[in-house]
Enzyme design. Structure first.
Site, PDB file in Angstrom:
ATOM      1  N   ASN A   1      -0.031  -8.130   1.602  1.00  0.00           N
ATOM      2  CA  ASN A   1       1.225  -7.430   1.850  1.00  0.00           C
ATOM      3  C   ASN A   1       1.180  -6.429   2.995  1.00  0.00           C
ATOM      4  O   ASN A   1       2.146  -5.705   3.224  1.00  0.00           O
ATOM      5  CB  ASN A   1       1.668  -6.726   0.562  1.00  0.00           C
ATOM      6  CG  ASN A   1       1.854  -7.709  -0.572  1.00  0.00           C
ATOM      7  OD1 ASN A   1       2.434  -8.779  -0.388  1.00  0.00           O
ATOM      8  ND2 ASN A   1       1.345  -7.359  -1.752  1.00  0.00           N
ATOM      9  N   THR A   2       0.051  -6.352   3.691  1.00  0.00           N
ATOM     10  CA  THR A   2      -0.058  -5.574   4.922  1.00  0.00           C
ATOM     11  C   THR A   2      -0.349  -6.556   6.052  1.00  0.00           C
ATOM     12  O   THR A   2      -1.331  -7.295   5.992  1.00  0.00           O
ATOM     13  CB  THR A   2      -1.179  -4.518   4.830  1.00  0.00           C
ATOM     14  OG1 THR A   2      -0.841  -3.564   3.816  1.00  0.00           O
ATOM     15  CG2 THR A   2      -1.367  -3.794   6.155  1.00  0.00           C
TER      16      THR A   2
ATOM     17  N   PHE B   1       0.826  -1.221   0.000  1.00  0.00           N
ATOM     18  CA  PHE B   1       0.000   0.000   0.000  1.00  0.00           C
ATOM     19  C   PHE B   1       0.857   1.267   0.000  1.00  0.00           C
ATOM     20  O   PHE B   1       0.591   2.225   0.734  1.00  0.00           O
ATOM     21  CB  PHE B   1      -0.938   0.041   1.213  1.00  0.00           C
ATOM     22  CG  PHE B   1      -2.097  -0.926   1.171  1.00  0.00           C
ATOM     23  CD1 PHE B   1      -2.406  -1.657   0.040  1.00  0.00           C
ATOM     24  CD2 PHE B   1      -2.907  -1.096   2.290  1.00  0.00           C
ATOM     25  CE1 PHE B   1      -3.478  -2.536   0.015  1.00  0.00           C
ATOM     26  CE2 PHE B   1      -3.992  -1.970   2.283  1.00  0.00           C
ATOM     27  CZ  PHE B   1      -4.274  -2.691   1.136  1.00  0.00           C
TER      28      PHE B   1
END
Length: 344
Positions: free
Chosen positions: A175-176, A113
């Protein structure tokens, strides 16, 4: 021009190539070059109370900050989705964080992000001349504990509401850290309840309704699909995007790059994302619009999503390998499919 540029771009660092391509596209659009190459495709689609010039859209992630809306729209997309955007600017994960698996027409990313924050994105939307359907994809900052994620989503929801045709709640990026926990159990119920309540209040304040969409992962089992479908219907969410990237490495297991952490997109994701899409189509009421994304790199793969229950489709990784002509290929394939379904 893209076939001539593709060999160079595919031998350039992926993130640098991404930036260069968007910059060249913007320059070409400002010079009036794109209109001579990409005819606007008219294949009207209607869902969520919105009218789309055609059902082929751009997925979130390619233009995270809304800096290239006009240039991307000139390629003939029926709608554009920008983001994912977070309340505060954040750099994302360490580089390198974007990798190609060329033989498989696949990409692995762990971007995290990276974006300039919601206020910057809104400023870009304001200066855009684009009049079509614009989706804005919202997420949470990495430093925000997952138990406080609702605060970040509400912060973004309130700010983007006046500028969005629809708003996507992204709880499915791998990906977080812990973000995908929001797809499960009480966490999902709490999140959707809070978002929907505030959404209704904002709609009343502004005097118009902006549809709300949920984006989910492909890495779901049957019980998770059942539960998410139940909650989407219960909280009257307007649409569902299936799917985000996958943690699976099915189809690329033997490639050295497959060992990189992150979400896999592109052709190897096509079958699984279409399976998940079809499962949601079986479980959700017709009032919930389905948007198919994942592994669309040909007109036929776009048709496959529609056959599985999607009303709209979105492109991303396929554009990297096939170029902007993929938009027209998909529109033409869908046009042919719809014609074949009409009674003779």
């Amino acid at each position: 021009m893209y076939p001539l540029l593709r060999p160079f771009l595919l031998h350039t660092d992926p993130e640098r190539a991404h930036e260069m391509t968007l910059a060249m596209l913007e320059r070409a659009q400002k010079m009036g070059m794109l209109g001579f190459v990409y005819a606007k495709q008219q294949l009207i689609a209607e869902c969520m109370g919105l009218t789309f010039s055609n059902p082929v859209g751009l997925a979130a992630g390619l233009d995270k900050n809304g800096e290239y809306i006009d240039a991307l729209a000139a390629l003939g997309f029926g709608f554009i989705e920008i983001g994912t955007v977070t309340p505060k600017p954040q750099a994302g994960n360490d580089k390198p964080r974007l990798f190609r698996i060329k033989d498989a027409r696949a990409i692995i990313n762990r971007m995290g992000f990276n974006n300039h924050g919601v206020d910057y994105l809104i400023a870009q939307v304001k200066r855009s001349k684009y009049q079509g359907v614009l989706g804005i994809n919202i997420g949470k900052n990495a430093v925000t504990p997952v138990e406080n994620a609702l605060d970040d989503y509400l912060f973004c929801l309130e700010r983007v509401y006046p500028y969005a045709s629809y708003i996507t709640v992204n709880i499915s990026s791998p990906n977080t850290k812990n973000l995908r926990d929001l797809q499960q159990g009480d966490a999902l119920s709490h999140l959707l309840d809070g978002i929907k309540n505030r959404h209704n209040q904002i709609a009343n304040q502004h005097g118009h309704y902006v549809p709300l969409v949920l984006k989910v992962a492909p890495d779901l089992d049957d019980a998770q699909v059942d539960f998410i479908a139940q909650e989407v219907a219960r909280f009257e969410i307007d649409g569902l995007i299936a799917t985000n990237t996958t943690l699976s490495r099915y189809g690329v297991e033997d490639d050295a790059t497959a060992k990189q952490a992150g979400g896999l997109s592109g052709r190897p994701l096509s079958h699984r994302s279409t399976q998940i899409l079809a499962q949601f189509a079986e479980r959700l009421p017709k009032s919930v619009a389905l948007i198919g994304v994942g592994g669309i790199d040909s007109g036929q793969r776009a048709v496959n999503k529609i056959e599985a229950g999607a009303e709209l489709v979105q492109l991303y990784s396929g554009l990297i390998y096939e170029g902007p002509a993929l938009v027209q290929d998909c529109v033409e394939a869908l046009d042919g499919y719809y014609l074949s379904q009409k009674p003779t």
